[in-house]
Design a protein around this motif. Structure first.
Motif, PDB file in Angstrom:
ATOM      1  N   LEU A   1     -55.952  18.852 -78.313  1.00 52.31           N
ATOM      2  CA  LEU A   1     -55.688  17.441 -78.007  1.00 52.31           C
ATOM      3  C   LEU A   1     -54.288  17.006 -78.423  1.00 52.31           C
ATOM      4  O   LEU A   1     -53.717  16.108 -77.814  1.00 52.31           O
ATOM      5  N   PHE A   2     -53.737  17.636 -79.480  1.00 45.85           N
ATOM      6  CA  PHE A   2     -52.458  17.134 -79.977  1.00 45.85           C
ATOM      7  C   PHE A   2     -51.332  18.156 -79.912  1.00 45.85           C
ATOM      8  O   PHE A   2     -50.209  17.861 -80.319  1.00 45.85           O
ATOM      9  N   GLY A   3     -51.626  19.356 -79.411  1.00 37.88           N
ATOM     10  CA  GLY A   3     -50.583  20.369 -79.318  1.00 37.88           C
ATOM     11  C   GLY A   3     -49.539  20.006 -78.281  1.00 37.88           C
ATOM     12  O   GLY A   3     -49.834  19.359 -77.278  1.00 37.88           O
ATOM     13  N   LEU A   4     -48.295  20.419 -78.537  1.00 41.37           N
ATOM     14  CA  LEU A   4     -47.200  20.012 -77.655  1.00 41.37           C
ATOM     15  C   LEU A   4     -46.817  21.102 -76.656  1.00 41.37           C
ATOM     16  O   LEU A   4     -45.962  20.891 -75.810  1.00 41.37           O
ATOM     17  N   LYS A   5     -47.414  22.280 -76.764  1.00 43.72           N
ATOM     18  CA  LYS A   5     -46.990  23.352 -75.881  1.00 43.72           C
ATOM     19  C   LYS A   5     -48.162  23.837 -75.042  1.00 43.72           C
ATOM     20  O   LYS A   5     -49.226  24.165 -75.559  1.00 43.72           O
ATOM     21  N   TRP A   6     -47.956  23.857 -73.743  1.00 41.45           N
ATOM     22  CA  TRP A   6     -49.001  24.308 -72.825  1.00 41.45           C
ATOM     23  C   TRP A   6     -48.514  25.541 -72.095  1.00 41.45           C
ATOM     24  O   TRP A   6     -47.616  25.461 -71.267  1.00 41.45           O
ATOM     25  N   SER A   7     -49.059  26.699 -72.462  1.00 43.46           N
ATOM     26  CA  SER A   7     -48.802  27.866 -71.612  1.00 43.46           C
ATOM     27  C   SER A   7     -50.040  28.743 -71.701  1.00 43.46           C
ATOM     28  O   SER A   7     -50.240  29.500 -72.636  1.00 43.46           O
ATOM     29  N   GLY A  52     -50.626  32.677 -75.536  1.00 42.68           N
ATOM     30  CA  GLY A  52     -51.282  31.557 -74.898  1.00 42.68           C
ATOM     31  C   GLY A  52     -51.405  30.379 -75.830  1.00 42.68           C
ATOM     32  O   GLY A  52     -51.918  30.497 -76.930  1.00 42.68           O
ATOM     33  N   SER A  53     -50.873  29.223 -75.452  1.00 45.51           N
ATOM     34  CA  SER A  53     -51.059  28.060 -76.304  1.00 45.51           C
ATOM     35  C   SER A  53     -51.597  26.926 -75.451  1.00 45.51           C
ATOM     36  O   SER A  53     -51.210  26.738 -74.300  1.00 45.51           O
ATOM     37  N   PHE A  54     -52.522  26.205 -76.027  1.00 39.87           N
ATOM     38  CA  PHE A  54     -53.265  25.212 -75.258  1.00 39.87           C
ATOM     39  C   PHE A  54     -53.058  23.807 -75.805  1.00 39.87           C
ATOM     40  O   PHE A  54     -54.012  23.123 -76.123  1.00 39.87           O
ATOM     41  N   GLY A  55     -51.819  23.389 -75.952  1.00 37.04           N
ATOM     42  CA  GLY A  55     -51.549  22.021 -76.374  1.00 37.04           C
ATOM     43  C   GLY A  55     -51.473  21.146 -75.128  1.00 37.04           C
ATOM     44  O   GLY A  55     -50.597  21.312 -74.296  1.00 37.04           O
ATOM     45  N   SER A  81     -44.915  22.903 -63.839  1.00 36.06           N
ATOM     46  CA  SER A  81     -44.325  23.210 -65.139  1.00 36.06           C
ATOM     47  C   SER A  81     -44.685  22.126 -66.142  1.00 36.06           C
ATOM     48  O   SER A  81     -44.534  20.936 -65.882  1.00 36.06           O
ATOM     49  N   ALA A  82     -45.183  22.560 -67.303  1.00 35.75           N
ATOM     50  CA  ALA A  82     -45.648  21.612 -68.314  1.00 35.75           C
ATOM     51  C   ALA A  82     -44.465  21.060 -69.099  1.00 35.75           C
ATOM     52  O   ALA A  82     -44.172  21.481 -70.202  1.00 35.75           O
ATOM     53  N   ASN A  83     -43.766  20.126 -68.492  1.00 32.38           N
ATOM     54  CA  ASN A  83     -42.620  19.486 -69.151  1.00 32.38           C
ATOM     55  C   ASN A  83     -43.092  18.307 -69.965  1.00 32.38           C
ATOM     56  O   ASN A  83     -43.863  17.494 -69.475  1.00 32.38           O
ATOM     57  N   LEU A  84     -42.587  18.199 -71.176  1.00 28.59           N
ATOM     58  CA  LEU A  84     -42.876  16.979 -71.946  1.00 28.59           C
ATOM     59  C   LEU A  84     -41.660  16.083 -71.782  1.00 28.59           C
ATOM     60  O   LEU A  84     -40.680  16.208 -72.498  1.00 28.59           O
TER      61      LEU A  84
END
Lengths: 270, 461, 573
Positions: B205-211, B225-228, B395-398
C-alpha cells in the motif's frame, strides 16, 4: 353582455380610493398557448389597502395576479395582451425591465418557499443581488428591519444562521414576506398565502397583512371568503376568466350587483 | 461430454412435454364428467408433473457440472502416491495437470510410470462418477414422475404447488445478485490474502516502487520484483483528476443550460447527442486518444518547447473526461430538474435574473445531489480500463507531470493478467490485490453517492 | 412618509446595477452554450477521426493478374491426388505471375521486393481454389488476391501524396550507361519540378533554423559546460541550413536522401531523377521505357516523403503504378474484411471472426441475464416483503451496477476459469461474465417498467379471483414488456461494447478461425479493436477504424431498436 358592469368606474366611486389608483389594468387578456385564461379584465387597485381576488378554482385570479409582476414571463407559452399600469406607467412597455418591476412588486406564494440557506441569507438575498447595501452593517440593518416588519424578529433573532427551511410553516411564510419586504417594494402580491397553514399561523399572517397595509399596496388571492372579508378593503370576484364584479369588500359581501357573485358568496357553487 | 449435452437437452425437452401432457390428461380424467370440479386448471397439473420429472434431475446435473471436476480433483489428490504428495504445491499442481492431460487427451509436458498410473485411475474414476450421475438422474426422473403422478387428482391443489415452485425460482434469481457480490468479495479476498502472505500489505500500500517482474530462476539478478502500489494510485488519481477537471464543469454547465435555458426543441436534439457520447464503447475512446488526442498533445507540447509522448496522463485524462461528460450531465440534469419550481419562482419574484437564480438558489439546492453525481463519476473514472490501457502507458512513473506516461491500477491488472503466466506467482496474485483495492474504493464511493442522491430525492419528493 | 422616496432611490440603485448583472447573465449563458458545443464537437471530432480513417478500408486494391497454373509446380506426375495437389508450390506460381509482369527484374533483392507486392499467405487461398477445382490445373486464371497492405496504402495516397504533373512538350531520351537515362525536354520543361524541390528544401532549412533558434534560447539558462556543447550543435544546424539554402539556388540540383522522389513516367517506363535542371534529367531507370524515341506522352510523379522514410520503395511504387496503368490492379469492395477472421497480414485480416465471437458471447449473455434479470425484478417489485434482506438486495444491485467492469473480469477468471475449469477464451465464459455485469442493469430497468404499471390493473385481476402469480404473469408482465425489452436491449448494447472483462478471461488471444461454438476459442469485436489498435503498422490503423465503424453501427441499430420500441409502445397511465 353580462360583463357590462364597469368595475373601473365602480372602484373609482368608492370613498376609500380618492387618489389615483396604484395599479390600473385595462382590457387584459391572457393566453396559455391557444387557450385563453383571462378575458378583457379592467380593474383599478388603490394604494395602502388590501385588495382580495376571490372566485372558484381556475377562474384566472392567480393568472391575473402573476401579470402584475410579470411572473408569467417565465412561462414560455404564456402571452399577455392589454395594459397594466403601475403608478401610471405601463409595466409591459418595452423599456420596462422585469427585474426592476419585480423589485418594486414583491410576491409571496401559496407554499412557503424559503431558499435552502440561512434565515439571514434568505432575507439578504434580494438586497445582495440588487446591490442595495453598500456594507455589511447596512445589510444587517435591512435584514433586521425586514424581519421586524414581518413580525419574525423576536422569534429568530438568536438563530439567524440556521437554515430557513427549519422554521415552522407559518414562520417560513413570514420569512418569505420579510424576504419580499427587504427589497422595499411598493406592491406585495400574495397568492393564497395562508392556504398551507394552520389556523393559528393564518391568524398571525392576517394580522401581519393588516399591519403592512399602512405602507404597501397589498393584493391577495384567497380561497377563503371569510379571510377576504376579514382583511381586505376591496374585493374582486373572478369567474371563468372574467372579472365579474369589484368594489369595497363590504358591498360585495352584503349587496353584490351580479347574480353570480351572490351565488358564489352564498355558497351555491365554488 | 461434447455430444452428451445436446442429447441431454433433447431428452429434457421430450420428458417435459410428455410429463405435461400426461399430467394434464390424468387431471382431466380424474374430474370425470365435470371438468369444472377440478381445483386447478388441468394445465397446472401438467406443469406440476413436468416440474417434478425434470427439475430434481436438472439440479443434480447442474451441480455435477459445476462441482464434479472439483470433487474429482479432491478425490484424486487424496489417492496420490505419498512421494508425490510430499512435493511442493506447484509440482503437485503440475503433476495433476499432466495426469489430467493424459487421462482426457491433451499434451502433457512429461510422462512417467507413476503419471500414467495416476492418469488411469483418474480416467476410471471419472467414468465411474459419470455413470453414477447418469444413473442417479434417471432414477430421479422416474421417481419424481411417479411421485407427482400419484398426487394428481380431483382435489389436488396443483396451482398452489406450481406457484410455490415459481416463487422459489424468483427468490433464487434475485439471490444471484448477492451471490455475485459474494463471489467478487470472496475471490478477490482469497487471492489477495495469498498475495499478502508473500508480500507485506504495508509494503504494497505504501511502497514507492512498482516492478512486478519476479525471478523465474533463483540465480537471476535484479528481478526480485517490488510491489509498491503508490505509483499506480498516483497515476490513477492524476488521470481521474484531469478527467474530472474536464467533465465536471462541462457536464454541469451543459446540464444547467439544458434544464434552465434551452428551448424544448434544443433539448430534444442535444440530449440524445450527449447520450451517444455515453454509448460509445470505451475501447473506441482509447483508439481516439491514441490516434488523435495523443499525437495532438505531443505536437502542441513540442510547439511550446515541452517534451511529451503520445501516451500521457493528459491524453488519457482528457478523453476520459469526454467520456464522463454525459454521465455528469444526465445525472445533474435529473437532480436540477428535481429542484422545485417554487424556489425558482421565489427568486424570480425577487427580481433575480435567471443566472442569479441558478447560481444562488437552484445550484445550492441541488448541490448534495450534484456532489453525489460527481462522486459516481469519479468512481467511474477510477474503474475505467480501456482508455488508460491504450492511452496512458505502462510505465510506473511517480510523477505529477501530466505530459508523462503514467500507469493506473486497472492498466496493471490488465498487463499482469493478459499473456501467459503462472497463476500462483506473486505477480499474478498482485492483480487481485489491486482489484481488491479498486473494488473497495469504488464501493465506498458508490455507497456514499447513492445514499446522498437518494436522501436528496427524498427531500424534494 | 418616507417610503416612496426610499423606494425611488431603491429603483435607481437597482437600475444602476443592471448592466453589470446582465453582462453576468450573458456570460453565464455563454458558458452553458460553450459546454454543450464542446461536448458535441468532441463527439464530432471522434466520429470524424474514426470515419476518415476507416472508410478507406472498405475498398482495397486487388490484383487482376493472369496466372498460369503450371501443372509442373502443382502436380508434376499428374496423379490428380488431392493430397499432392494440396502440396503444390503455389507461392512459386504467384511469384511467377509477378515475374511475368516485370520480366526484366533479375537481381535477388529486386525479386524479393517485387514478390512483396503479394503476401505469401495468399498462396493458401490459391491452393484452396485449386484443390476445390482440380480441373483448373494447366489453365490460365485471373489472380485476384489483395495487394500488399503497404502498397495499398501507397496507392490510396496515405503514405505520401501521389501527385502527378502532366509534362509539357516532347521529351527525348538517351542512355548514358546500362541503366542510366538522360531525358531532355524543351527549356523550362522541368521548372515545376525544380520549384517544388527548391521550396521543400527551403522548408527544411527553416525547420533546422527553428531548432537552432530554440536551442539558443534554452542555452541562456543552461550551465556553462552544457551551453558550450549546445553552442556547437547550434552552429552545426546553422551551417547545415545555410548549405541547404545555398544548394537550393543551384541551376542543377542533385537530389539527396532528404529530398522528395521525382519519378518520370516516359513511354511506359519510370526514371528516378538523380540530377535535375530546367530542361534535363539524369536518373536511374526503375522500369525501362519501351522506346527511346522522343514523345509528348510523359508525366512526372513527386513523392514528397523521402524514400528512406517510408515502407514503400520508389521501385515498388513504379511497379504498382505500372500494374495500375495496365489494369492489373483494381480497387474494389473489401469483401475479405467482412468474411475473414484475424490474420497476421493486414490485407487478409477481417472482422468476421470477432463478429461471430461477439454474437455468440452476446447470446450467452442474453440467455443467462435476461430471464434471471426479469424474474429477479418481478420478485423484488411484486413479491418481496419489505424487510432488511430486500433492502440489502436492493442496495446490492445498485452497487453492482456501478462496480468497474474489470472486477467482473477478475471474478470470471477466479471462479469460472480457475475453480470451475471452464475453457479459456470461450464465448460461454465471456457471456456469463458479461451477464453478471448486465444483470443489475436489466433488473433496474425491469423494475422501473413493472412499477410503471398502475395498481388498478393488479386490483382488477385480483378482484376477479386470479392468484398473485397469475396476476403478475398474465397482466402486469405483458404491460411492462416494452419497458423491460428496452432496458434489456440497452444493457445488451453496453455488453456488446465491453472489453476489459473479456481481456481477463483470455478472449484476447490471436484467433485466426471463425469460432464455431460457445466453447471454441473466440474473440469479440471490441477486443479485436483493442488488438488491432495496439499493432504498430499503419494499415492496422485504418482497419481498426473500420472495425469501430461496424461496431458503432451495430450499437446504433440496437439503440435505435430500443428507441423505436419505446416510442411505439410507450404508454402513459
Amino acid at each position: 353582455m353580462d360583463t357590462s358592469v364597469s368595475p373601473a368606474t365602480q372602484t373609482t366611486d368608492t370613498p376609500s380610493a380618492p387618489e389615483a389608483p396604484k395599479v390600473r389594468a385595462r382590457k387584459v387578456n391572457v393566453f396559455y398557448g391557444n387557450k385563453q385564461a383571462l378575458f378583457d379584465v379592467n380593474l383599478d387597485i388603490s394604494d395602502r389597502s388590501v385588495t382580495s381576488f376571490i372566485g372558484p378554482s381556475g377562474c384566472g385570479k392567480s393568472t391575473f395576479l402573476r401579470c402584475i409582476n410579470r411572473m408569467n414571463d417565465t412561462i414560455d407559452i404564456c402571452r399577455v395582451e392589454g395594459d397594466i399600469h403601475l403608478d401610471g406607467k405601463d409595466i409591459y412597455a418595452r423599456d420596462v425591465d422585469p427585474v426592476i418591476l419585480r423589485a418594486s412588486v414583491g410576491m409571496v406564494f401559496q407554499k412557503p418557499n424559503p431558499f435552502p440557506k440561512s434565515i439571514f441569507d434568505n432575507v439578504a438575498y434580494g438586497p445582495r443581488i440588487h446591490g442595495l447595501a453598500s456594507n455589511p452593517e447596512e445589510l444587517s440593518e435591512i435584514v433586521e428591519t425586514s424581519l421586524r416588519r414581518a413580525g419574525l424578529w423576536t422569534e429568530v433573532a438568536d438563530r439567524l444562521d440556521e437554515p430557513g427551511t427549519g422554521l415552522s410553516g407559518g414562520q417560513q411564510q413570514r420569512l418569505v414576506i420579510a424576504r419580499a419586504i427587504a427589497v422595499r417594494p411598493e406592491v406585495i402580491l400574495m397568492d393564497e398565502p395562508c392556504s398551507a397553514l394552520d389556523p393559528i399561523a393564518t391568524a398571525r399572517i392576517e394580522e401581519l397583512i393588516d399591519d403592512l397595509r399602512n405602507n404597501y399596496c397589498i393584493i391577495m388571492v384567497t380561497h377563503s371568503m371569510a379571510q377576504a372579508a376579514r382583511v381586505s378593503q376591496h374585493t374582486a370576484f373572478f369567474h371563468l376568466g372574467k372579472l365579474v364584479e369589484a368594489g369595497p369588500t363590504e358591498q360585495i359581501f352584503t349587496n353584490p350587483n351580479d347574480k353570480r357573485t351572490q351565488d358564489y358568496i352564498t355558497g351555491r357553487f365554488g | 461430454m461434447q455430444n452428451f449435452l445436446p442429447i441431454a437437452m433433447a431428452a429434457l425437452v421430450v420428458i417435459t412435454l410428455l410429463a405435461w401432457f400426461n399430467g394434464r390428461t390424468k387431471a382431466v380424467a380424474s374430474a370425470g364428467v365435470h371438468p369444472s370440479s377440478l381445483h386447478s386448471l388441468p394445465g397446472y397439473s401438467g406443469t406440476y408433473l413436468a416440474i417434478w420429472s425434470v427439475l430434481p434431475a436438472f439440479i443434480l446435473l447442474a451441480l455435477f457440472g459445476l462441482f464434479g471436476d472439483l470433487l474429482l480433483n479432491l478425490q484424486m489428490r487424496q489417492s496420490l502416491p505419498a512421494n508425490i504428495r510430499a512435493l511442493p504445491v506447484e509440482q503437485v499442481e503440475l503433476f495433476m495437470r499432466n495426469a489430467r492431460a493424459l487421462a482426457f487427451g491433451g499434451t502433457a509436458s512429461e510422462t512417467s510410470a507413476t503419471l500414467l498410473d495416476t492418469a488411469k485411475t483418474y480416467a476410471s474414476l471419472s467414468r465411474t462418477s459419470n455413470f453414477a450421475v447418469i444413473g442417479a438422474v434417471i432414477l430421479l426422473t422416474i421417481g419424481g414422475f411417479l411421485f407427482a403422478r400419484g398426487r394428481i387428482g380431483k382435489n389436488f391443489r396443483a396451482r398452489n404447488h406450481v406457484e410455490a415452485v415459481i416463487f422459489g425460482v424468483l427468490v433464487v434469481c434475485s439471490g444471484i445478485a448477492i451471490l455475485t457480490t459474494l463471489g467478487i468479495v470472496l475471490s478477490l479476498l482469497t487471492e489477495s490474502l495469498r498475495f499478502f502472505s508473500e508480500i507485506n500489505a504495508l509494503d504494497f500500500l505504501f511502497g514507492l516502487k512498482w516492478s512486478p517482474q519476479t525471478a523465474m530462476r533463483a540465480d537471476q539478478v535484479g528481478q526480485s520484483g517490488s510491489f509498491g502500489a503508490v505509483p499506480l494510485f498516483a497515476g490513477t488519481f492524476l488521470i481521474t483528476f484531469i478527467a474530472m477537471v474536464v467533465a465536471a464543469p462541462v457536464g454541469l454547465y451543459s446540464a444547467i443550460y439544458l434544464s434552465e435555458y434551452a428551448k424544448p426543441a434544443t433539448r430534444r436534439i442535444v440530449k440524445p447527442i450527449l447520450e451517444i457520447l455515453a454509448g460509445v464503447p470505451t475501447v473506441v475512446y482509447g483508439f481516439f486518444a491514441l490516434l488523435t488526442i495523443g499525437p495532438f498533445i505531443r505536437q502542441a507540447a513540442e510547439a511550446v518547447g515541452l517534451s511529451a509522448q503520445t501516451q500521457s496522463a493528459l491524453s488519457a485524462g482528457l478523453v476520459m473526461g469526454i467520456m464522463i461528460i454525459p454521465f455528469v450531465s444526465s445525472l445533474s440534469d435529473d437532480v436540477i430538474n428535481a429542484v422545485p419550481q417554487a424556489l425558482r419562482d421565489g427568486s424570480y419574484a425577487m427580481g433575480a435574473t435567471q443566472a442569479e437564480t441558478v447560481r444562488n438558489v437552484v445550484f445550492p439546492a441541488a448541490l448534495p445531489g450534484i456532489m453525489g453525481a460527481l462522486l459516481l463519476a469519479i468512481s467511474r473514472a477510477i474503474g475505467e480500463t480501456m482508455i488508460v490501457v491504450m492511452a496512458a502507458g505502462q510505465s510506473a512513473n511517480l510523477t505529477a507531470n501530466p505530459l508523462e506516461p503514467v500507469t493506473t491500477v486497472t492498466v496493471q491488472i490488465v498487463t499482469l493478467l493478459t499473456g501467459d503466466q503462472e497463476f500462483d506467482s506473486a505477480k499474478t496474485l498482485s492483480a487481485f490485490a489491486l482489484g481488491l483495492v479498486l473494488f473497495i474504493i469504488t464501493l465506498v464511493l458508490n455507497i456514499i453517492s447513492l445514499r446522498v442522491v437518494r436522501k436528496y430525492r427524498e427531500r424534494y419528493d | 412618509m418616507t417610503e416612496p422616496a426610499k423606494s425611488l432611490s431603491t429603483r435607481a440603485l437597482i437600475a444602476a446595477s443592471l448592466p453589470r448583472r446582465y453582462r453576468a447573465e450573458q456570460r453565464f449563458r455563454l458558458y452553458g452554450r460553450a459546454a454543450i458545443l464542446l461536448a458535441i464537437s468532441a463527439l464530432a471530432l471522434l466520429l470524424f477521426s474514426v470515419g476518415s480513417q476507416g472508410f478507406s478500408t472498405f475498398s482495397i486494391y486487388h490484383f487482376n493478374l493472369p496466372l498460369q497454373l503450371d501443372a509442373r509446380l502443382i502436380d508434376p506426375k499428374n496423379t490428380a491426388d488431392p493430397k499432392v495437389i494440396a502440396k503444390g508450390r503455389y507461392r512459386k506460381l504467384i511469384q511467377k505471375a509477378l515475374s511475368d509482369a516485370f520480366p526484366k527484374v533479375h537481381s535477388r533483392s529486386d525479386k524479393r521486393a517485387l514478390y512483396a507486392l503479394s503476401t505469401g499467405l495468399n498462396s493458401v487461398s490459391l491452393r484452396n481454389q485449386v484443390v476445390n477445382n482440380p480441373d483448373l490445373i494447366g489453365s490460365e486464371i485471373r489472380y485476384t488476391a489483395p495487394l500488399s497492405d503497404d502498397l495499398d496504402l501507397y496507392l490510396k495516397g496515405k503514405i505520401t501524396p501521389r501527385k502527378f504533373y502532366k509534362g509539357t512538350g516532347a521529351l527525348k531520351a538517351s542512355a548514358t550507361n546500362k541503366n542510366t537515362l538522360e531525358l531532355t525536354g524543351k527549356p523550362g520543361a522541368f521548372d515545376t519540378l525544380i520549384q517544388h524541390i527548391r521550396q521543400k528544401r527551403l522548408v527544411r532549412a527553416e525547420r533546422l533554423e527553428d531548432r537552432a533558434e530554440k536551442l539558443l534560447e534554452r542555452l541562456k539558462e543552461a550551465r556553462k559546460e552544457v551551453a558550450e556543447v549546445q553552442q556547437v550543435e547550434v552552429n552545426r544546424l546553422k551551417i547545415l541550413a545555410a548549405d541547404i539554402r545555398q544548394k537550393a539556388k543551384n541551376n542543377t540540383i542533385h537530389l539527396d536522401k532528404n529530398d522528395p522522389s521525382v519519378l518520370i513516367n516516359f513511354n511506359q517506363g519510370f526514371i528516378k531523377a538523380a540530377e535535375l535542371s530546367d530542361h534535363q534529367i539524369t536518373g536511374l531507370a526503375l522500369l525501362a521505357p519501351t522506346r527511346l524515341e522522343p514523345s509528348q506522352n510523359w508525366r512526372s510523379l513527386i513523392l514528397d516523403s523521402p524514400e528512406r522514410a517510408r515502407r514503400v520503395t520508389d521501385q515498388q511504387a513504379a511497379w504498382a503504378e505500372t500494374l495500375l496503368a495496365r489494369g492489373h490492379l483494381k480497387r474494389s469492395f473489401n469483401s475479405i474484411f467482412f468474411t475473414h477472421a484475424d490474420s497476421r497480414e493486414p490485407e487478409l485480416a477481417g472482422i468476421a471472426g470477432a463478429m461471430v465471437g461477439s454474437i455468440l458471447t452476446l447470446m450467452a449473455t442474453m440467455l443467462a441475464a435476461v430471464p434471471i434479470g426479469i424474474l429477479a425484478a418481478i420478485y423484488l417489485e411484486e413479491f418481496a416483503p419489505r424487510n432488511r434482506l430486500t433492502d440489502f438486495i436492493e442496495v446490492n444491485i445498485n452497487n453492482l451496477a456501478a462496480v468497474p467492469s474489470i472486477i467482473f473480469g477478475l471474478l470470471g477468471l477466479a471462479v469460472f476459469l480457475n475453480i470451475f475449469h471452464m475453457p479459456r477464451s470461450a464465448p460461454i465464459v465471456g457471456g456469463l461474465v458479461l451477464a453478471l455485469m448486465t444483470l443489475p442493469v436489466i433488473i433496474i430497468a425491469s423494475r422501473a417498467a413493472i412499477k410503471a404499471v398502475p395498481p388498478s390493473i393488479r386490483e382488477a385481476a385480483l378482484g376477479i379471483g386470479a392468484s398473485k402469480t397469475q396476476t403478475v404473469f398474465d397482466h402486469v408482465l405483458p404491460l411492462a414488456a416494452p419497458g423491460i425489452l428496452t432496458g434489456t436491449i440497452i444493457g445488451l448494447a453496453r455488453a456488446l461494447g465491453e472489453t476489459a472483462p473479456l481481456l481477463m478471461i483470455g478472449m484476447v488471444a490471436f484467433i485466426a478461425d471463425i469460432p464455431k461454438s460457445l466453447t471454441s476459442p473466440a474473440t469479440a469485436m471490441p477486443v479485436q479493436i483493442y488488438l488491432w489498435a495496439s499493432s504498430s503498422e499503419r494499415s492496422w490503423e485504418s482497419r481498426t477504424a473500420a472495425a469501430i465503424i461496424i461496431l458503432l453501427l451495430l450499437m446504433i441499430v440496437l439503440n435505435l431498436t430500443a428507441v423505436f420500441l419505446r416510442h411505439k409502445f410507450e404508454r402513459r397511465w
